[in-house]
Design a protein around this motif. Sequence first.
Motif, PDB file in Angstrom:
ATOM      1  N   SER A  99       2.653  -8.523  -6.078  1.00 21.93           N
ATOM      2  CA  SER A  99       2.847  -7.083  -5.904  1.00 21.93           C
ATOM      3  C   SER A  99       3.712  -6.504  -7.020  1.00 21.93           C
ATOM      4  O   SER A  99       3.443  -5.403  -7.527  1.00 21.93           O
ATOM      5  CB  SER A  99       3.494  -6.800  -4.547  1.00 21.93           C
ATOM      6  N   LEU A 122       0.830  -1.206   0.000  1.00 18.07           N
ATOM      7  CA  LEU A 122       0.000   0.000   0.000  1.00 18.07           C
ATOM      8  C   LEU A 122       0.862   1.252   0.000  1.00 18.07           C
ATOM      9  O   LEU A 122       0.588   2.214  -0.744  1.00 18.07           O
ATOM     10  CB  LEU A 122      -0.927  -0.010   1.222  1.00 18.07           C
ATOM     11  N   VAL A 123       1.919   1.267   0.797  1.00 16.82           N
ATOM     12  CA  VAL A 123       2.820   2.422   0.855  1.00 16.82           C
ATOM     13  C   VAL A 123       3.495   2.645  -0.496  1.00 16.82           C
ATOM     14  O   VAL A 123       3.600   3.782  -0.985  1.00 16.82           O
ATOM     15  CB  VAL A 123       3.871   2.222   1.970  1.00 16.82           C
ATOM     16  N   LEU A 157       1.764   6.726  -7.023  1.00 12.73           N
ATOM     17  CA  LEU A 157       0.683   7.599  -7.492  1.00 12.73           C
ATOM     18  C   LEU A 157       0.982   9.065  -7.182  1.00 12.73           C
ATOM     19  O   LEU A 157       0.726   9.946  -8.010  1.00 12.73           O
ATOM     20  CB  LEU A 157      -0.638   7.172  -6.851  1.00 12.73           C
ATOM     21  N   LEU A 158       1.526   9.339  -5.986  1.00 12.94           N
ATOM     22  CA  LEU A 158       1.859  10.719  -5.628  1.00 12.94           C
ATOM     23  C   LEU A 158       2.955  11.280  -6.524  1.00 12.94           C
ATOM     24  O   LEU A 158       2.875  12.422  -6.992  1.00 12.94           O
ATOM     25  CB  LEU A 158       2.292  10.791  -4.157  1.00 12.94           C
ATOM     26  N   LEU A 168       2.424   1.745  -3.496  1.00 12.24           N
ATOM     27  CA  LEU A 168       1.447   2.227  -4.476  1.00 12.24           C
ATOM     28  C   LEU A 168       1.119   3.702  -4.259  1.00 12.24           C
ATOM     29  O   LEU A 168       1.000   4.473  -5.222  1.00 12.24           O
ATOM     30  CB  LEU A 168       0.174   1.381  -4.396  1.00 12.24           C
ATOM     31  N   ILE A 169       0.951   4.091  -3.015  1.00  7.61           N
ATOM     32  CA  ILE A 169       0.648   5.499  -2.716  1.00  7.61           C
ATOM     33  C   ILE A 169       1.788   6.395  -3.174  1.00  7.61           C
ATOM     34  O   ILE A 169       1.565   7.454  -3.785  1.00  7.61           O
ATOM     35  CB  ILE A 169       0.377   5.687  -1.211  1.00  7.61           C
ATOM     36  N   MET A 170       3.016   5.980  -2.920  1.00  7.10           N
ATOM     37  CA  MET A 170       4.177   6.774  -3.331  1.00  7.10           C
ATOM     38  C   MET A 170       4.242   6.904  -4.850  1.00  7.10           C
ATOM     39  O   MET A 170       4.505   7.985  -5.394  1.00  7.10           O
ATOM     40  CB  MET A 170       5.461   6.130  -2.807  1.00  7.10           C
TER      41      MET A 170
END
Length: 440
Positions: free
Chosen positions: A178, A17-18, A24-25, A20-22
């Motif tokens: 992943s 999750l971390v 996308l950001l 993927l968030i990075m």
Amino acid sequence: MPTYHSELLTGLLLNLLVILIMILLISFQYLSRNKVHKLHIKPLSIYVACSLLLLLSLALSVRLEDGFVYDLRFIPFLLGGIYGGNRVLPWLAVTMIAVRVPMLGPGLVVTIIMAILFTFVIMYMRPRLEGKDWKARVYWYTLMSFGYSVLSLLIPSLVFDFDYTSSFLVYSAVLSGSTFFVFYLCEIIRTIYTLQLEAIKYEKMQVVSHLAASMSHEVRNPLTTVKGFLQLIQEDPSNVSINSELSKVAVSEIDRATEVINQYLNFARPHPELEVEVEIRDEINRSTEIIMPLAVKKGIVLKANILHHHSIIGDPNKLQQVLINVMKNGLEAMETGGTLRIFSYQEGDRVFIVINDTGTGMTKEQLMRLGEPYFSMKGKNGTGLGMMTVFQLVEGMKGTIKVLSKPGKGTSVILSFPIYKEEGNLNRMKQTTEVRPSLR
């Protein structure tokens, strides 16, 4: 499922999750900053982002045995190696080893071996995968992750005598899945960037194509006419009366070609070359005087009402061209007569000029295309350059233009400009003058 299996799965999913968030950001920030003009991220930026993901992955790692911790740090390592190239990969390998050193244990040796081994593997595979389809590349990256899971967990568990075969299945499945998901996402984002770049390039080429076709069509017609008339004059140079008429038509055709070229030049140079104080009332009066004969000829009533006495900064000739173009469009939209109204008023620190006709009006689709090259409501007789030039000139004088229209109910063009304020202008603003009776 044993507790450590649950902890391993939870830790790995949180790690994913971390990551993927990075991703996308970073993609959002990159897209906003570069406005999709190029598809290139600096190696230093890739290294910093992947190093940060390495640290976060290690912070979320799960301990299976003394000296052995497991996480998804291989994914940022692989990301940096694939998209950063050989300039980033060795430094990421050093970083992956360095962040693992404080935890010590036999797992450190495994980390060193894996970092060195997969540095060479990625260096070898990367150039060979560049020419392949992006889906094939994603499958290869997933296979590399599976190989990493075997070498980093399954083999060490047998060598150091801690049996975590079931944990290996969890780790291998999550790491491989992943990797597939992360690289699939990255390749989709890269594809979107590429398509946007191609769309922008195609749109620019379409504009150039339309302009070239329009100019070729509009200039070639009068030149062909002039050529034909000159040939007729040459055939019978003694017929003065007929040759005089042919010469007049030829000159008028040359004037028409010159006007088309001037419209293109106005479009190419939208900003006024001259910037002086322009009296709105004076320019409206001059424009209506020019348009009045055409309005009378078509049986159209022309009304003007100016509720202020303000100035703007710009080129008076360009403003007059804007007003005449818009008013001519209004007249041409009223084939069976009607009323053309022009009025101006002040609101806040802006002056508004409204030109309203009772013509045929336009649909929403036509309104959206207004100002496009080669789009005209005049059929074969129009080029679309008139309104395109109006939009450019108004923008060049720091103004705005808004068009309201409904089929069968006419059209309103609203021009807005910032008021020019000067101490000497305050006295003139207090004066009131009547609109010329002939325009009412």
